[in-house]
Scaffold this active site. Structure first.
Site, PDB file in Angstrom:
ATOM      1  CB  SER A 142      -0.862  -0.005   1.264  1.00 44.96           C
ATOM      2  OG  SER A 142      -1.422   1.261   1.485  1.00 44.96           O
ATOM      3  CE1 TYR A 167      -4.200  -2.064   4.741  1.00 45.86           C
ATOM      4  CE2 TYR A 167      -3.587   0.202   4.224  1.00 45.86           C
ATOM      5  CZ  TYR A 167      -3.937  -1.075   3.810  1.00 45.86           C
ATOM      6  OH  TYR A 167      -4.005  -1.359   2.467  1.00 45.86           O
TER       7      TYR A 167
HETATM    8  N1  LIG Z   1      -8.436  -0.249  -2.526  1.00 40.76           N
HETATM    9  C1  LIG Z   1      -7.376   0.522  -2.263  1.00 40.76           C
HETATM   10  O1  LIG Z   1      -7.402   1.737  -2.429  1.00 40.76           O
HETATM   11  C2  LIG Z   1      -6.098  -0.103  -1.771  1.00 40.76           C
HETATM   12  C3  LIG Z   1      -4.971   0.730  -1.624  1.00 40.76           C
HETATM   13  C4  LIG Z   1      -3.779   0.185  -1.174  1.00 40.76           C
HETATM   14  C5  LIG Z   1      -3.697  -1.168  -0.886  1.00 40.76           C
HETATM   15  N2  LIG Z   1      -4.800  -1.961  -1.025  1.00 40.76           N
HETATM   16  C6  LIG Z   1      -4.678  -3.386  -0.710  1.00 40.76           C
HETATM   17  O2  LIG Z   1      -5.107  -4.129  -1.844  1.00 40.76           O
HETATM   18  C7  LIG Z   1      -5.725  -5.344  -1.420  1.00 40.76           C
HETATM   19  C8  LIG Z   1      -7.109  -5.436  -1.997  1.00 40.76           C
HETATM   20  O3  LIG Z   1      -7.861  -4.326  -1.533  1.00 40.76           O
HETATM   21  P1  LIG Z   1      -9.392  -4.122  -1.857  1.00 40.76           P
HETATM   22  O4  LIG Z   1      -9.624  -2.667  -1.974  1.00 40.76           O
HETATM   23  O5  LIG Z   1      -9.795  -5.025  -2.962  1.00 40.76           O
HETATM   24  O6  LIG Z   1     -10.020  -4.603  -0.463  1.00 40.76           O
HETATM   25  P2  LIG Z   1     -11.304  -5.503  -0.185  1.00 40.76           P
HETATM   26  O7  LIG Z   1     -11.559  -5.397   1.280  1.00 40.76           O
HETATM   27  O8  LIG Z   1     -12.406  -5.145  -1.123  1.00 40.76           O
HETATM   28  O9  LIG Z   1     -10.798  -6.964  -0.545  1.00 40.76           O
HETATM   29  C9  LIG Z   1     -10.107  -7.795   0.346  1.00 40.76           C
HETATM   30  C10 LIG Z   1     -10.854  -9.122   0.411  1.00 40.76           C
HETATM   31  O10 LIG Z   1     -10.102  -9.991   1.243  1.00 40.76           O
HETATM   32  C11 LIG Z   1     -10.984 -10.754   2.036  1.00 40.76           C
HETATM   33  N3  LIG Z   1     -10.272 -11.143   3.247  1.00 40.76           N
HETATM   34  C12 LIG Z   1      -9.852 -10.349   4.266  1.00 40.76           C
HETATM   35  N4  LIG Z   1      -9.216 -11.070   5.205  1.00 40.76           N
HETATM   36  C13 LIG Z   1      -9.226 -12.351   4.757  1.00 40.76           C
HETATM   37  C14 LIG Z   1      -8.726 -13.567   5.289  1.00 40.76           C
HETATM   38  N5  LIG Z   1      -8.126 -13.597   6.470  1.00 40.76           N
HETATM   39  N6  LIG Z   1      -8.897 -14.697   4.580  1.00 40.76           N
HETATM   40  C15 LIG Z   1      -9.532 -14.679   3.387  1.00 40.76           C
HETATM   41  N7  LIG Z   1     -10.038 -13.554   2.835  1.00 40.76           N
HETATM   42  C16 LIG Z   1      -9.880 -12.407   3.518  1.00 40.76           C
HETATM   43  C17 LIG Z   1     -12.166  -9.830   2.307  1.00 40.76           C
HETATM   44  O11 LIG Z   1     -13.366 -10.563   2.557  1.00 40.76           O
HETATM   45  C18 LIG Z   1     -12.248  -9.022   1.020  1.00 40.76           C
HETATM   46  O12 LIG Z   1     -13.218  -9.538   0.136  1.00 40.76           O
HETATM   47  C19 LIG Z   1      -5.691  -5.329   0.096  1.00 40.76           C
HETATM   48  O13 LIG Z   1      -4.535  -6.031   0.514  1.00 40.76           O
HETATM   49  C20 LIG Z   1      -5.544  -3.859   0.434  1.00 40.76           C
HETATM   50  O14 LIG Z   1      -4.927  -3.679   1.684  1.00 40.76           O
HETATM   51  C21 LIG Z   1      -6.005  -1.456  -1.474  1.00 40.76           C
END
Ligand SMILES: NC(=O)c1ccc[n+]([C@@H]2O[C@H](COP(=O)([O-])OP(=O)(O)OC[C@H]3O[C@@H](n4cnc5c(N)ncnc54)[C@H](O)[C@@H]3O)[C@@H](O)[C@H]2O)c1
Length: 340
Positions: A142, A167
């Site tokens: 991130s 985080y």
């Molecule tokens: N969306 C953003 O702006 C952003 C920015 C920087 C980093 N990220 C990272 O990118 C990745 C995806 O983000 P996103 O926006 O799609 O988030 P999201 O919350 O929509 O997707 C994450 C998914 O992981 C699942 N999950 C969480 N813990 C779990 C576990 N222990 N076992 C199995 N499944 C689990 C959740 O149910 C969810 O559906 C994440 O790692 C997030 O930290 C996202």
């Protein structure tokens, strides 16, 4: 190739599944479908890929009705035995780890969830890669790893030792753990530092979704730090394409350990973002100006030189265009949702 995508019911993971299937790969999607935010959206994303809620069983594979190459399993990363069994059965070539406890604010309320999914869960992913056939792990990091002290634009070689939220600390931990597994076991690990991602089926806990919803419903939006925040908002297709460029073209001769920024590289002031939302939906926002929230950073700004030099790719969708597409999806989704 046989690929595992974790977080497949999530915003970014569901888009990566689609892109991989289009490229002709076999994909297993994994998610625990937790209720951090409205699970109806997670099920809707799965349904877009032909996985129906009624067919999902804990720890069992469901095959997509749209593609025999896509199967989904409801499983938690922290389920060590379940993970071990999955990797033994499937012989994955590549793992793309998107599952995580996301969100900065929630890490103040529920720190444990971050350690469970992002540290213990991530360790299980690494261990399964190490003990099975996996050669390459792409994983979500991130922009939050840059904290508050970095010069802008953020470069991958800037120090990232001063996170300001748990985080961010867990994402930095993932990068360090990935480095260890690269060094000790020759695993190729590629960390993807995403910058504020938005777009269709985006996250309901994030500002773009919260703001649009409130504007349309005439509710008040809370504008942190009185609007004096810059975010490098990045449209989801740019993220998906960036990850796919890396996936398709990463060198395989030697094991690698790298991190890449994937961001639009054009930070937008929060107030400007709100004005574009207002213009797009033709309604004014009702705003409550508030102070900075703990754990937040003043600005994010991706330097994408490394991504460009290595893969010739740069995100390109403007905020105006991205918000228009997001708005169209949102109207469609809420209409079909309210109609049953
Ligand atoms: N969306 C953003 O702006 C952003 C920015 C920087 C980093 N990220 C990272 O990118 C990745 C995806 O983000 P996103 O926006 O799609 O988030 P999201 O919350 O929509 O997707 C994450 C998914 O992981 C699942 N999950 C969480 N813990 C779990 C576990 N222990 N076992 C199995 N499944 C689990 C959740 O149910 C969810 O559906 C994440 O790692 C997030 O930290 C996202």
């Amino acid at each position: 190739m046989n690929i595992l995508v974790t977080g497949a019911a999530g915003f970014i993971g569901s888009n990566l599944v689609k892109a991989l299937l289009t490229r002709g790969h076999r994909v297993v999607g994994l998610d625990n479908i937790n209720s951090y935010y409205d699970t109806r959206l997670k099920y809707a994303r799965l349904a877009y890929a032909g996985i129906e809620q009624g067919d999902i069983r804990d720890g069992r594979m469901t095959t997509s009705s749209l593609s025999p190459d896509y199967r989904f399993i409801k499983l938690d990363l922290t389920d060590r035995i379940g993970m071990e069994r999955l990797f033994a059965d499937e012989a994955f070539d590549v793992v793309i780890n998107m599952a995580a406890q996301a969100g900065v604010r929630y890490s103040i309320e529920n720190p444990q969830a971050y350690i469970d999914s992002n540290v213990v869960g991530f360790l299980n992913v690494l261990e399964c890669c190490r003990h099975h056939t996996v050669k390459t792990l792409l994983y979500a990091s991130s922009s939050s790893v840059y904290g508050t002290d970095c010069d802008v634009p953020f470069r991958e070689d800037a120090p990232t030792d001063s996170p300001v939220s748990l985080y961010a600390a867990t994402k930095k931990t993932d990068e360090l753990m990935a480095h260890v597994y690269h060094k000790l076991y020759g695993l190729t690990t590629i960390g993807l530092r995403f910058f504020t991602v938005y777009g269709p089926a985006g996250r309901p806990d994030m500002a773009p979704f919260l703001f649009l919803k409130s504007i349309l419903e005439g509710k008040t939006i809370r504008v942190f730090n009185h609007g004096h925040l810059d975010r490098d908002f990045t449209y989801i297709d740019d993220i998906t394409e960036g990850v796919m460029q890396i996936f398709d073209r990463m060198p395989t001769a030697e094991p690698l350990c790298r991190v890449y920024n994937i961001g639009r590289s054009e930070p937008v002031q929060l107030m400007k973002f709100i004005h574009v939302l207002e213009d797009t939906c033709g309604k004014k926002a009702v705003m409550e100006m508030t102070d900075m929230q703990p754990g937040d950073v003043l600005r994010t700004y991706a330097d994408t030189t490394r991504l460009y030099e290595d893969f010739g790719y740069r995100p390109s969708v403007s905020v105006e265009e991205g918000i228009r597409r997001f708005y169209e999806w949102y109207v469609d989704y809420t209409n079909s949702h309210h109609n049953g």
